[in-house]
Design a protein around this motif. Structure first.
Motif, PDB file in Angstrom:
ATOM      1  N   GLU A 466      51.859  28.371  44.272  1.00  0.00           N
ATOM      2  CA  GLU A 466      52.729  29.334  43.596  1.00  0.00           C
ATOM      3  C   GLU A 466      52.410  30.730  44.126  1.00  0.00           C
ATOM      4  O   GLU A 466      51.289  31.219  43.962  1.00  0.00           O
ATOM      5  CB  GLU A 466      52.507  29.268  42.090  1.00  0.00           C
ATOM      6  N   VAL A 467      53.385  31.367  44.756  1.00  0.00           N
ATOM      7  CA  VAL A 467      53.153  32.640  45.432  1.00  0.00           C
ATOM      8  C   VAL A 467      52.679  33.712  44.460  1.00  0.00           C
ATOM      9  O   VAL A 467      51.769  34.494  44.762  1.00  0.00           O
ATOM     10  CB  VAL A 467      54.429  33.086  46.173  1.00  0.00           C
ATOM     11  N   ALA A 468      53.259  33.766  43.258  1.00  0.00           N
ATOM     12  CA  ALA A 468      52.861  34.786  42.284  1.00  0.00           C
ATOM     13  C   ALA A 468      51.391  34.647  41.898  1.00  0.00           C
ATOM     14  O   ALA A 468      50.710  35.647  41.634  1.00  0.00           O
ATOM     15  CB  ALA A 468      53.741  34.693  41.040  1.00  0.00           C
ATOM     16  N   SER A 469      50.885  33.415  41.875  1.00  0.00           N
ATOM     17  CA  SER A 469      49.491  33.213  41.488  1.00  0.00           C
ATOM     18  C   SER A 469      48.535  33.723  42.551  1.00  0.00           C
ATOM     19  O   SER A 469      47.382  34.055  42.255  1.00  0.00           O
ATOM     20  CB  SER A 469      49.223  31.735  41.215  1.00  0.00           C
ATOM     21  N   VAL A 470      48.987  33.786  43.801  1.00  0.00           N
ATOM     22  CA  VAL A 470      48.128  34.285  44.871  1.00  0.00           C
ATOM     23  C   VAL A 470      47.861  35.771  44.679  1.00  0.00           C
ATOM     24  O   VAL A 470      46.745  36.255  44.884  1.00  0.00           O
ATOM     25  CB  VAL A 470      48.761  34.003  46.248  1.00  0.00           C
ATOM     26  N   GLU A 471      48.896  36.509  44.262  1.00  0.00           N
ATOM     27  CA  GLU A 471      48.690  37.940  44.015  1.00  0.00           C
ATOM     28  C   GLU A 471      47.737  38.152  42.833  1.00  0.00           C
ATOM     29  O   GLU A 471      46.879  39.037  42.868  1.00  0.00           O
ATOM     30  CB  GLU A 471      50.024  38.633  43.760  1.00  0.00           C
ATOM     31  N   GLU A 472      47.865  37.335  41.792  1.00  0.00           N
ATOM     32  CA  GLU A 472      46.921  37.415  40.667  1.00  0.00           C
ATOM     33  C   GLU A 472      45.499  37.118  41.132  1.00  0.00           C
ATOM     34  O   GLU A 472      44.541  37.797  40.748  1.00  0.00           O
ATOM     35  CB  GLU A 472      47.320  36.423  39.575  1.00  0.00           C
ATOM     36  N   PHE A 473      45.354  36.090  41.938  1.00  0.00           N
ATOM     37  CA  PHE A 473      44.058  35.695  42.479  1.00  0.00           C
ATOM     38  C   PHE A 473      43.437  36.840  43.269  1.00  0.00           C
ATOM     39  O   PHE A 473      42.240  37.153  43.124  1.00  0.00           O
ATOM     40  CB  PHE A 473      44.265  34.455  43.357  1.00  0.00           C
ATOM     41  N   TRP A 474      44.243  37.485  44.085  1.00  0.00           N
ATOM     42  CA  TRP A 474      43.765  38.602  44.909  1.00  0.00           C
ATOM     43  C   TRP A 474      43.332  39.783  44.038  1.00  0.00           C
ATOM     44  O   TRP A 474      42.260  40.371  44.258  1.00  0.00           O
ATOM     45  CB  TRP A 474      44.874  39.022  45.863  1.00  0.00           C
ATOM     46  N   THR A 475      44.135  40.108  43.060  1.00  0.00           N
ATOM     47  CA  THR A 475      43.793  41.207  42.143  1.00  0.00           C
ATOM     48  C   THR A 475      42.475  40.923  41.437  1.00  0.00           C
ATOM     49  O   THR A 475      41.602  41.797  41.316  1.00  0.00           O
ATOM     50  CB  THR A 475      44.915  41.387  41.109  1.00  0.00           C
ATOM     51  N   LEU A 476      42.321  39.703  40.974  1.00  0.00           N
ATOM     52  CA  LEU A 476      41.111  39.308  40.261  1.00  0.00           C
ATOM     53  C   LEU A 476      39.897  39.334  41.187  1.00  0.00           C
ATOM     54  O   LEU A 476      38.819  39.829  40.802  1.00  0.00           O
ATOM     55  CB  LEU A 476      41.316  37.902  39.699  1.00  0.00           C
ATOM     56  N   LEU A 477      40.047  38.855  42.401  1.00  0.00           N
ATOM     57  CA  LEU A 477      38.932  38.814  43.343  1.00  0.00           C
ATOM     58  C   LEU A 477      38.455  40.216  43.692  1.00  0.00           C
ATOM     59  O   LEU A 477      37.249  40.499  43.683  1.00  0.00           O
ATOM     60  CB  LEU A 477      39.364  38.060  44.604  1.00  0.00           C
ATOM     61  N   ARG A 478      39.360  41.114  43.995  1.00  0.00           N
ATOM     62  CA  ARG A 478      38.973  42.497  44.332  1.00  0.00           C
ATOM     63  C   ARG A 478      38.266  43.169  43.160  1.00  0.00           C
ATOM     64  O   ARG A 478      37.244  43.843  43.334  1.00  0.00           O
ATOM     65  CB  ARG A 478      40.195  43.322  44.728  1.00  0.00           C
ATOM     66  N   ALA A 479      38.824  42.991  41.966  1.00  0.00           N
ATOM     67  CA  ALA A 479      38.227  43.622  40.784  1.00  0.00           C
ATOM     68  C   ALA A 479      36.836  43.066  40.513  1.00  0.00           C
ATOM     69  O   ALA A 479      35.916  43.817  40.124  1.00  0.00           O
ATOM     70  CB  ALA A 479      39.129  43.411  39.571  1.00  0.00           C
ATOM     71  N   LEU A 480      36.643  41.766  40.706  1.00  0.00           N
ATOM     72  CA  LEU A 480      35.335  41.168  40.471  1.00  0.00           C
ATOM     73  C   LEU A 480      34.311  41.688  41.474  1.00  0.00           C
ATOM     74  O   LEU A 480      33.169  41.999  41.104  1.00  0.00           O
ATOM     75  CB  LEU A 480      35.438  39.657  40.563  1.00  0.00           C
ATOM     76  N   VAL A 481      34.692  41.805  42.732  1.00  0.00           N
ATOM     77  CA  VAL A 481      33.769  42.316  43.747  1.00  0.00           C
ATOM     78  C   VAL A 481      33.320  43.734  43.409  1.00  0.00           C
ATOM     79  O   VAL A 481      32.129  44.072  43.495  1.00  0.00           O
ATOM     80  CB  VAL A 481      34.424  42.268  45.144  1.00  0.00           C
ATOM     81  N   GLU A 482      34.269  44.567  43.008  1.00  0.00           N
ATOM     82  CA  GLU A 482      33.906  45.935  42.636  1.00  0.00           C
ATOM     83  C   GLU A 482      33.025  45.948  41.387  1.00  0.00           C
ATOM     84  O   GLU A 482      32.065  46.727  41.314  1.00  0.00           O
ATOM     85  CB  GLU A 482      35.160  46.776  42.412  1.00  0.00           C
ATOM     86  N   ASP A 483      33.324  45.064  40.414  1.00  0.00           N
ATOM     87  CA  ASP A 483      32.511  45.028  39.199  1.00  0.00           C
ATOM     88  C   ASP A 483      31.075  44.616  39.500  1.00  0.00           C
ATOM     89  O   ASP A 483      30.130  45.108  38.863  1.00  0.00           O
ATOM     90  CB  ASP A 483      33.133  44.041  38.196  1.00  0.00           C
ATOM     91  N   LEU A 484      30.878  43.754  40.472  1.00  0.00           N
ATOM     92  CA  LEU A 484      29.547  43.258  40.781  1.00  0.00           C
ATOM     93  C   LEU A 484      28.690  44.273  41.525  1.00  0.00           C
ATOM     94  O   LEU A 484      27.503  44.024  41.765  1.00  0.00           O
ATOM     95  CB  LEU A 484      29.641  41.959  41.594  1.00  0.00           C
ATOM     96  N   THR A 485      29.255  45.414  41.883  1.00  0.00           N
ATOM     97  CA  THR A 485      28.452  46.464  42.506  1.00  0.00           C
ATOM     98  C   THR A 485      27.752  47.333  41.463  1.00  0.00           C
ATOM     99  O   THR A 485      26.864  48.109  41.787  1.00  0.00           O
ATOM    100  CB  THR A 485      29.336  47.387  43.377  1.00  0.00           C
ATOM    101  N   ARG A 486      28.168  47.208  40.182  1.00  0.00           N
ATOM    102  CA  ARG A 486      27.643  48.098  39.155  1.00  0.00           C
ATOM    103  C   ARG A 486      26.349  47.570  38.548  1.00  0.00           C
ATOM    104  O   ARG A 486      26.145  46.373  38.474  1.00  0.00           O
ATOM    105  CB  ARG A 486      28.683  48.257  38.031  1.00  0.00           C
TER     106      ARG A 486
END
Length: 486
Positions: A466-486
């Motif tokens: 599902e193409v829409a789910s890929v954008e959600e996945f990407w948003t979640l992945l980027r946000a998690l990576v940034e959160d793990l720097t704190r």
């Protein structure tokens, strides 16, 4: 080819996925893709290296000021399952995957597997590595080989190689879910040289075919009630055996981790029983269509005369013993989990069955959340086929992944998921073989989770994302990576 992928969002991820679609990569043939990724890493100025097995590791230094943040590892596998419809010639070692968007927002491939498993996870990791706007700690991306054919890359992964603290496995297939445990498994390989006897004067040669099943992933889809072509064609052959049918050759399924969609047998039958056999097959087709209505509605059985093959058929006794063993062998769900409601605990897939010139081969895959239960079911398969005199070996065993429901990584993922998507993720254990169980044994200090976009029909030509789910996945992945720097 696949130019339409460049117009999808997020563009960097889909651009990398296009590269994966256009670079053939069935298990055992990942060398060209690995070389392309090494060249890409060189162009990006990223360090990379290979271990003795060929697994590829790419590293990216932390953003300035975040060198002390815990390291994050992205993990996925480069290979894909090569499945094509029988009427569609496709050489997975040479031909690219041709994709298209359907009218409901799903990306599919034309008559083959898509390779979203695990191409989208690999593409996401590559897109993260080239994202210069992302704030992050030290990053590593480990891309393994031969996951689909037996977890070879993970089993042979170099120890003491990875440096990070958190591992994000990007090989799951459900939006709104995060996986913290998975089944282990083992391959059961059966081989035998069976006695044959010449075709009698009164025997005719027939082709018996079963086609039209949906197939699917032998772990994720094992509880969906779908037909297993090997199980069902053996059931038909058991009926024809009463008419003195003898097996000459057989081919069913192509991969031990895919539910077999088609099976074909060549058999010898007394000519006087031909009309009775046709009637039995017609009746069995009606019976099976009724049993699998709403699941495998395209199921089709056919029986037709063919020219006499070069191979002799098995003796009547050998045919009987082989069909009896295949019919008695465990297949499908063996037990549901008592600890994780709604999840399969133990199962077996009769994935690949072949017979030629009296040489019999079976490739099965046993899975379980409990390693001891997988070993027991594999031993039952061994016992059944050893009764026929066959040689049985267990190989490519890999452990399950024990859940860590209280991990810091899971807690952070749950919070980020709620912040980004407005909902709590379902925390689950999957009846499939993720590489996390193996990696956990090699790197016990790692905290791990697995998540991904919405993929359906993996390991079959019906695979789609599902193409829409890929954008959600990407948003979640980027946000998690940034959160793990704190």
């Amino acid at each position: 080819m696949n130019e339409h992928l460049d117009r999808l969002s997020p563009q960097p991820l889909w651009r990398h996925f296009r590269t994966l679609c256009e670079t053939p990569r069935p298990s055992g043939h990942e060398a060209a893709l690995a070389a392309r990724l090494e060249a890409w890493a060189d162009a990006q100025g990223l360090a990379h290296e290979r271990d003795a097995f060929g697994n590829l590791l790419i590293r990216k230094p932390a953003s300035p000021g975040h060198e002390q943040a815990p390291g994050v590892i992205f993990q996925g596998h480069l290979d894909m399952v090569p499945q094509a419809n029988s009427d569609h010639p496709h050489d997975f070692t040479r031909d690219p995957i041709e994709t298209y968007l359907d009218d409901e927002g799903w990306l599919r491939a034309r008559n083959t597997t898509l390779g979203a498993d695990n191409g989208l996870g690999v593409a996401a990791a590559l897109a993260i590595l080239e994202d210069d706007e992302l704030i992050h700690g030290p990053l590593e991306a480990i891309f393994t080989l031969e996951e689909e054919s037996g977890m070879g890359g993970a089993l042979n992964l170099a120890e003491g190689w990875l440096q990070g603290h958190y591992l994000l496995n990007l090989d799951s297939e459900d939006r709104g879910e995060v996986f913290i445990g998975c089944a282990g498994g083992t391959d059961v390989v059966v081989e035998a040289q069976l006695p044959t006897a010449a075709l009698a004067d009164d025997e005719v040669t027939l082709r018996l075919s079963l086609t039209g099943l949906r197939g699917g992933h032998s772990g994720i889809d094992i509880d969906k009630g779908r037909g297993n072509a090997n199980r069902l064609l053996v059931r038909v052959m058991r009926v024809l055996e009463r008419l003195d049918a003898r097996l000459t050759s057989y081919q069913g399924g192509t991969l031990r981790n895919a539910l077999p969609r088609e099976a074909l047998a060549i058999l010898a039958l007394p000519e006087e029983e031909l009309e009775a056999a046709k009637a039995e097959v017609a009746e069995l087709q009606a019976t099976l269509r009724k049993e699998f209505a709403g699941v495998d509605d395209a199921l089709s059985l056919s029986l037709e005369s063919v020219e006499m093959p070069a191979d002799e058929p098995l003796t009547g006794q050998a045919t009987h013993l082989l069909l009896a063993a295949l019919h008695a062998a465990p297949c499908g769900v063996e037990r549901m989990s008592q600890e994780v409601p709604g999840v399969v605990e133990t199962s077996n897939n009769l994935g690949v069955v072949s017979l030629a010139a009296g040489r019999f081969h079976l490739g099965a895959l046993v899975r379980s959340l409990h390693d001891s239960a997988a070993q027991d079911l594999a031993d039952r398969l061994r016992a059944v086929f050893e009764l026929t005199g066959a040689k049985v070996r267990l190989e490519n065993g890999y452990p399950g992944w024990t859940p860590q429901p209280g991990s810091e990584l899971l807690t952070r993922f749950q919070r980020v998921h709620h912040e980004q998507l407005g909902s709590e993720p379902a925390v689950k254990v999957i009846h499939a073989g993720l590489e996390c169980g193996i990696l956990d044994g090699k790197y016990p200090a790692l905290e791990m989770i697995s998540f991904g976009p919405l993929i359906r029909g993996a390991h079959s030509p019906d695979e789609r994302v599902e193409v829409a789910s890929v954008e959600e996945f990407w948003t979640l992945l980027r946000a998690l990576v940034e959160d793990l720097t704190r």
